[in-house]
Motif scaffolding. Structure first.
Motif, PDB file in Angstrom:
ATOM      1  N   GLY A 229     -22.318  -7.723  15.229  1.00  0.00           N
ATOM      2  CA  GLY A 229     -23.754  -7.549  15.284  1.00  0.00           C
ATOM      3  C   GLY A 229     -24.446  -7.857  13.969  1.00  0.00           C
ATOM      4  O   GLY A 229     -25.567  -8.372  13.949  1.00  0.00           O
ATOM      5  N   GLN A 230     -23.768  -7.549  12.858  1.00  0.00           N
ATOM      6  CA  GLN A 230     -24.364  -7.775  11.546  1.00  0.00           C
ATOM      7  C   GLN A 230     -24.290  -9.239  11.117  1.00  0.00           C
ATOM      8  O   GLN A 230     -25.247  -9.787  10.577  1.00  0.00           O
ATOM      9  CB  GLN A 230     -23.655  -6.912  10.495  1.00  0.00           C
ATOM     10  N   ASP A 231     -23.120  -9.858  11.323  1.00  0.00           N
ATOM     11  CA  ASP A 231     -22.865 -11.167  10.734  1.00  0.00           C
ATOM     12  C   ASP A 231     -22.688 -12.284  11.751  1.00  0.00           C
ATOM     13  O   ASP A 231     -22.385 -13.413  11.372  1.00  0.00           O
ATOM     14  CB  ASP A 231     -21.598 -11.106   9.864  1.00  0.00           C
ATOM     15  N   GLY A 232     -22.831 -11.993  13.048  1.00  0.00           N
ATOM     16  CA  GLY A 232     -22.500 -12.980  14.059  1.00  0.00           C
ATOM     17  C   GLY A 232     -23.262 -14.284  13.921  1.00  0.00           C
ATOM     18  O   GLY A 232     -22.671 -15.379  13.967  1.00  0.00           O
ATOM     19  N   SER A 233     -24.564 -14.217  13.720  1.00  0.00           N
ATOM     20  CA  SER A 233     -25.366 -15.442  13.617  1.00  0.00           C
ATOM     21  C   SER A 233     -24.958 -16.264  12.406  1.00  0.00           C
ATOM     22  O   SER A 233     -24.815 -17.490  12.477  1.00  0.00           O
ATOM     23  CB  SER A 233     -26.851 -15.079  13.541  1.00  0.00           C
ATOM     24  N   GLU A 234     -24.751 -15.588  11.269  1.00  0.00           N
ATOM     25  CA  GLU A 234     -24.340 -16.298  10.060  1.00  0.00           C
ATOM     26  C   GLU A 234     -22.974 -16.936  10.243  1.00  0.00           C
ATOM     27  O   GLU A 234     -22.748 -18.080   9.822  1.00  0.00           O
ATOM     28  CB  GLU A 234     -24.310 -15.329   8.878  1.00  0.00           C
ATOM     29  N   ASN A 235     -22.048 -16.200  10.876  1.00  0.00           N
ATOM     30  CA  ASN A 235     -20.705 -16.747  11.094  1.00  0.00           C
ATOM     31  C   ASN A 235     -20.747 -18.000  11.960  1.00  0.00           C
ATOM     32  O   ASN A 235     -20.039 -18.982  11.696  1.00  0.00           O
ATOM     33  CB  ASN A 235     -19.815 -15.691  11.749  1.00  0.00           C
ATOM     34  N   ARG A 236     -21.566 -17.981  13.012  1.00  0.00           N
ATOM     35  CA  ARG A 236     -21.664 -19.163  13.889  1.00  0.00           C
ATOM     36  C   ARG A 236     -22.267 -20.346  13.138  1.00  0.00           C
ATOM     37  O   ARG A 236     -21.814 -21.487  13.279  1.00  0.00           O
ATOM     38  CB  ARG A 236     -22.503 -18.830  15.126  1.00  0.00           C
ATOM     39  N   TYR A 278      -5.864 -25.445  18.092  1.00  0.00           N
ATOM     40  CA  TYR A 278      -6.812 -25.231  17.004  1.00  0.00           C
ATOM     41  C   TYR A 278      -8.266 -25.259  17.483  1.00  0.00           C
ATOM     42  O   TYR A 278      -9.025 -24.317  17.211  1.00  0.00           O
ATOM     43  CB  TYR A 278      -6.595 -26.235  15.872  1.00  0.00           C
ATOM     44  N   PRO A 279      -8.722 -26.292  18.197  1.00  0.00           N
ATOM     45  CA  PRO A 279     -10.109 -26.237  18.694  1.00  0.00           C
ATOM     46  C   PRO A 279     -10.345 -25.089  19.658  1.00  0.00           C
ATOM     47  O   PRO A 279     -11.432 -24.501  19.679  1.00  0.00           O
ATOM     48  CB  PRO A 279     -10.318 -27.600  19.358  1.00  0.00           C
ATOM     49  N   ALA A 280      -9.329 -24.742  20.462  1.00  0.00           N
ATOM     50  CA  ALA A 280      -9.484 -23.597  21.363  1.00  0.00           C
ATOM     51  C   ALA A 280      -9.662 -22.312  20.566  1.00  0.00           C
ATOM     52  O   ALA A 280     -10.489 -21.451  20.909  1.00  0.00           O
ATOM     53  CB  ALA A 280      -8.270 -23.482  22.278  1.00  0.00           C
ATOM     54  N   LEU A 281      -8.900 -22.180  19.483  1.00  0.00           N
ATOM     55  CA  LEU A 281      -9.034 -21.014  18.617  1.00  0.00           C
ATOM     56  C   LEU A 281     -10.427 -20.952  17.999  1.00  0.00           C
ATOM     57  O   LEU A 281     -11.039 -19.877  17.910  1.00  0.00           O
ATOM     58  CB  LEU A 281      -7.969 -21.063  17.525  1.00  0.00           C
ATOM     59  N   CYS A 282     -10.928 -22.103  17.581  1.00  0.00           N
ATOM     60  CA  CYS A 282     -12.281 -22.150  17.004  1.00  0.00           C
ATOM     61  C   CYS A 282     -13.314 -21.654  18.004  1.00  0.00           C
ATOM     62  O   CYS A 282     -14.220 -20.887  17.656  1.00  0.00           O
ATOM     63  CB  CYS A 282     -12.612 -23.569  16.553  1.00  0.00           C
ATOM     64  N   VAL A 283     -13.175 -22.081  19.252  1.00  0.00           N
ATOM     65  CA  VAL A 283     -14.110 -21.637  20.296  1.00  0.00           C
ATOM     66  C   VAL A 283     -14.014 -20.128  20.480  1.00  0.00           C
ATOM     67  O   VAL A 283     -15.033 -19.424  20.596  1.00  0.00           O
ATOM     68  CB  VAL A 283     -13.821 -22.370  21.618  1.00  0.00           C
ATOM     69  N   LEU A 284     -12.796 -19.606  20.484  1.00  0.00           N
ATOM     70  CA  LEU A 284     -12.618 -18.159  20.657  1.00  0.00           C
ATOM     71  C   LEU A 284     -13.233 -17.384  19.494  1.00  0.00           C
ATOM     72  O   LEU A 284     -13.880 -16.348  19.701  1.00  0.00           O
ATOM     73  CB  LEU A 284     -11.127 -17.836  20.776  1.00  0.00           C
ATOM     74  N   VAL A 286     -15.677 -18.333  17.444  1.00  0.00           N
ATOM     75  CA  VAL A 286     -17.136 -18.422  17.506  1.00  0.00           C
ATOM     76  C   VAL A 286     -17.677 -17.547  18.633  1.00  0.00           C
ATOM     77  O   VAL A 286     -18.682 -16.840  18.459  1.00  0.00           O
ATOM     78  CB  VAL A 286     -17.578 -19.885  17.685  1.00  0.00           C
ATOM     79  N   ALA A 287     -17.019 -17.566  19.787  1.00  0.00           N
ATOM     80  CA  ALA A 287     -17.481 -16.754  20.919  1.00  0.00           C
ATOM     81  C   ALA A 287     -17.425 -15.267  20.597  1.00  0.00           C
ATOM     82  O   ALA A 287     -18.259 -14.487  21.070  1.00  0.00           O
ATOM     83  CB  ALA A 287     -16.637 -17.056  22.154  1.00  0.00           C
ATOM     84  N   ALA A 288     -16.449 -14.869  19.782  1.00  0.00           N
ATOM     85  CA  ALA A 288     -16.308 -13.465  19.397  1.00  0.00           C
ATOM     86  C   ALA A 288     -17.123 -13.111  18.160  1.00  0.00           C
ATOM     87  O   ALA A 288     -17.019 -11.986  17.667  1.00  0.00           O
ATOM     88  CB  ALA A 288     -14.833 -13.148  19.151  1.00  0.00           C
ATOM     89  N   ASP A 289     -17.930 -14.072  17.655  1.00  0.00           N
ATOM     90  CA  ASP A 289     -18.700 -13.860  16.419  1.00  0.00           C
ATOM     91  C   ASP A 289     -17.790 -13.495  15.251  1.00  0.00           C
ATOM     92  O   ASP A 289     -18.155 -12.710  14.375  1.00  0.00           O
ATOM     93  CB  ASP A 289     -19.763 -12.761  16.610  1.00  0.00           C
ATOM     94  N   GLY A 290     -16.588 -14.065  15.259  1.00  0.00           N
ATOM     95  CA  GLY A 290     -15.645 -13.793  14.188  1.00  0.00           C
ATOM     96  C   GLY A 290     -15.967 -14.563  12.927  1.00  0.00           C
ATOM     97  O   GLY A 290     -16.805 -15.472  12.918  1.00  0.00           O
ATOM     98  N   LYS A 291     -15.286 -14.223  11.874  1.00  0.00           N
ATOM     99  CA  LYS A 291     -15.500 -14.885  10.587  1.00  0.00           C
ATOM    100  C   LYS A 291     -14.807 -16.251  10.589  1.00  0.00           C
ATOM    101  O   LYS A 291     -13.724 -16.404  11.174  1.00  0.00           O
ATOM    102  CB  LYS A 291     -14.968 -14.010   9.460  1.00  0.00           C
TER     103      LYS A 291
END
Length: 493
Positions: A229-236, A278-284, A286-291
Motif C-alpha cells: 500500500g505504501q510503495d506499490g505505485s513507486e515499485n511498479r 524470468y518474465p513470468a516472475l516479473c509479472v508476479l 509487479v502484480a503483487a506490488d513487490g520491490k
C-alpha cells in the motif's frame, strides 16, 4: 546427459575472496543500518518467527556478533561471506549452462560488479540470504533438468525450505518456474513421487515458521500488504529501470544474450524454462506490488547463461576487445561501489542517496540516542524513574536499545512490528513519556495529549535520512494502563 566443463575454481575463488575482503574492509565506515539495529534486538528474542519475517536473519545476526564482535564489522562478516558465495554460485550457474573457464570467470565478474550483490552483501539483511538461497535453488533445478534424476528434488526442497526460513519470496520463484517447466519442458521431471517428496522436505524444513505464523494470525501478510500500500505505485513505476540499474547497465548486453540463448539454443533446451520463468516472475512481482529487486536473482541466471557466448566472442576478437570489456566491467564496478558501499565521506552520501537511500540510513543513530538522553535529563529526577522511553518505529527503538545504555537510557519500547510482541512498558511506569518519532509521523502522538518538543535529532552530517530533525517529545503519563493501551500502539508499517 552432457558432461560439465572443468570449474575455474582458482580465479573464481580469488575474485570471490576479493569481494568478501572489500566488504569487510568497508564494513565499519559508517554505522549500523536501521534494519540491522532491529535484527540485533530480535536476535536477543529468539523465536520461530517474527511479525514481519521468519527467524533466519536475526538468528544468524546473533551468531555473527557472538563470533566476530557486536560492532558493524562483526555483524557484517556473514553477509560479506555470502556475497563472496554469490559470486561463486553465479560462476557455477554458468558452468551448469555449459560455460568454460572464460565464461565462468566472466559470470563471476558480472556478479562481483553488480550493484545488487554489492549492496545486499554490505548489510545484514534478508536480501543477501535470499540471493544465495535463490541461486542455490536455481542451480539445483538446472542440475535436475540436466540429469533428469528426480532425487535432486530432495535437494531443491531442502534449499527451498531454508529460503522459507528467511523470507516467503522464494514462493514467487516456484510459482514462475514450475509452470515454465510444465510449459516448455522437460516435463518428465514433474512426474513420479520425487516432486512430492521435495515438497514434503521443503515443508518440513520451513514448518517451525509456518506454524508460528499460523498461530499468530499470519502477521507477515499484514506487513506485506502495508508495504504494498505504501510503495506499490513507486515499485511498479521503477520496476523496469531498476532491472537495469540494480545489476549495471554494462551487463545488459550479457543478460540479453543469455535470455536469447536460453530461448533459442537447442543445446540448452533443458534450461529453456528459465527464459520463460524470468518474465513470468516479473509479472508476479509487479502484480503483487513487490520491490523490483525481488526478481534480481533470476536475472543473474540469465546473466550466467549469456557469459559463455559473450566470452567466446571476446576471445575470438582478440586481446584488445578483451581489455575493452574488462575496462567496461571495471568502470561499472567502480560506479556501483561508490553508489552502494560506504566509500564517500558521510556528508556526501546525499549525492548517491537519490539512487540508493540505504546509505543514509547508516548514519546518525548514536546522535539519536544523544538527543533522547538530553531530553530525558529535562525530566525531574523524582519522576524520571517512572518515565517511559517510547520509539515510533523499529529503527529508532533498535538504536535506543543499542546506544542507550551507555547514555543512561532505560529500555526502549515500541509498538512497531516485533517490538510490540516483546511487551509494553509495565503498568507501574506511569510517569512521563519521552517519545521519539520520525519527521512526518504525527500519528505517534495520538495516544497522548499535551506533548511538546524538548529537542530534535541532528546527525551532524546534514544527511537527509528518516531521522534527521526527528523530534524528541515529552508527554504526560498515559491516561490508561500500558497493558490496556498495548493493542492500540501496535502497528505493522
Amino acid at each position: 546427459m552432457s558432461a560439465l566443463k572443468p570449474f575455474a575454481a582458482g580465479p573464481v575463488a580469488a575474485l570471490a575472496a576479493t569481494v568478501t575482503a572489500l566488504q569487510i574492509a568497508l564494513s565499519g565506515r559508517y554505522g549500523f543500518h536501521r534494519d540491522e539495529l532491529y535484527f540485533l534486538v530480535a536476535g536477543r528474542h529468539p523465536a520461530w518467527g517474527y511479525a514481519d519475517q521468519p527467524p533466519l536473519t536475526p538468528l544468524l545476526g546473533r551468531a555473527s556478533t557472538a563470533l566476530f564482535g557486536d560492532g558493524p564489522t562483526g555483524l557484517r562478516v556473514v553477509p560479506a561471506l555470502l556475497c563472496g558465495a554469490a559470486v561463486v554460485l553465479v560462476a557455477l550457474l554458468a558452468r551448469e549452462l555449459d560455460a568454460g573457464r572464460a565464461g565462468q570467470l566472466l559470470a563471476a565478474g558480472c556478479a562481483a560488479c553488480s550493484a545488487f550483490a554489492l549492496a545486499v552483501g554490505h548489510l545484514l539483511n534478508t536480501a543477501i540470504f535470499d540471493l544465495c538461497a535463490w541461486l542455490v535453488v536455481c542451480l539445483l533445478v538446472l542440475r535436475l533438468l540436466r540429469t533428469g534424476d528426480g532425487r535432486w528434488w530432495l535437494a531443491v526442497g531442502a534449499a527451498t525450505g531454508v529460503a522459507l526460513l528467511n523470507k516467503d519470496l522464494v514462493l514467487l520463484l516456484a510459482a514462475a518456474l514450475v509452470p515454465a517447466v510444465l510449459a516448455v519442458g522437460p516435463r518428465a521431471v514433474l512426474r513420479g513421487r520425487w516432486p512430492a517428496a521435495g515438497l514434503a522436505v521443503a515443508g518440513a524444513v520451513a514448518l517451525p515458521d509456518l506454524w508460528w505464523q499460523a498461530a499468530h494470525g499470519r502477521p507477515e501478510l499484514t506487513v506485506a500488504a502495508g508495504i504494498s500500500g505504501q510503495d506499490g505505485s513507486e515499485n511498479r513505476l521503477l520496476f523496469v529501470p531498476m532491472q537495469v540499474l540494480y545489476l549495471s547497465p554494462v551487463l545488459v548486453p550479457i543478460w540479453l544474450a543469455g535470455f536469447r540463448r536460453l530461448r533459442l539454443d537447442a543445446d540448452l533446451a533443458r534450461a529453456k524454462s528459465f527464459a520463460v520463468a524470468y518474465p513470468a516472475l516479473c509479472v508476479l512481482v509487479v502484480a503483487a506490488d513487490g520491490k523490483p529487486y525481488y526478481a534480481l536473482p533470476a536475472l543473474l541466471v540469465l546473466t550466467a547463461a549469456g557469459c559463455e557466448p559473450v566470452a567466446r566472442r571476446l576471445v575470438a576478437a582478440g586481446p584488445r576487445r578483451i581489455r575493452r570489456a574488462a575496462t567496461a566491467l571495471a568502470i561499472g564496478a567502480a560506479v556501483n561501489v561508490v553508489i552502494t558501499l560506504p566509500v564517500l565521506p558521510a556528508r556526501l552520501t546525499p549525492a548517491v542517496g537519490w539512487i540508493y537511500r540505504e546509505q543514509g540510513e547508516q548514519i546518525g543513530w548514536p546522535e539519536l540516542a544523544d538527543a533522547a538522553a538530553e531530553g530525558r535529563r529535562t525530566i525531574p529526577p523524582d519522576r524520571r524513574i517512572r518515565a517511559v522511553l517510547l520509539a515510533a518505529d523499529y529503527g529508532e527503538a533498535g538504536a535506543l536499545a543499542r546506544y542507550g545504555p551507555a547514555r543512561g537510557l532505560p529500555t526502549p519500547y515500541s509498538g512497531h512490528l516485533a517490538f510490540a510482541d516483546w511487551g509494553p512498558p509495565p503498568d507501574t511506569l506511569d510517569g512521563p513519556v519521552l517519545l521519539v518519532h520520525p519527521v512526518g509521523f504525527p500519528d505517534a502522538e495520538r495516544h497522548f495529549t499535551d506533548c511538546h518538543p524538548i529537542g530534535h535529532v541532528d546527525n551532524g552530517h546534514a544527511v537527509p535520512n528518516g531521522e534527521q530533525h526527528a523530534p524528541v517529545l515529552l508527554c504526560p503519563g498515559p491516561h490508561r494502563p500500558w497493558s490496556t493501551l498495548r493493542p492500540h500502539l501496535r502497528h505493522y508499517y
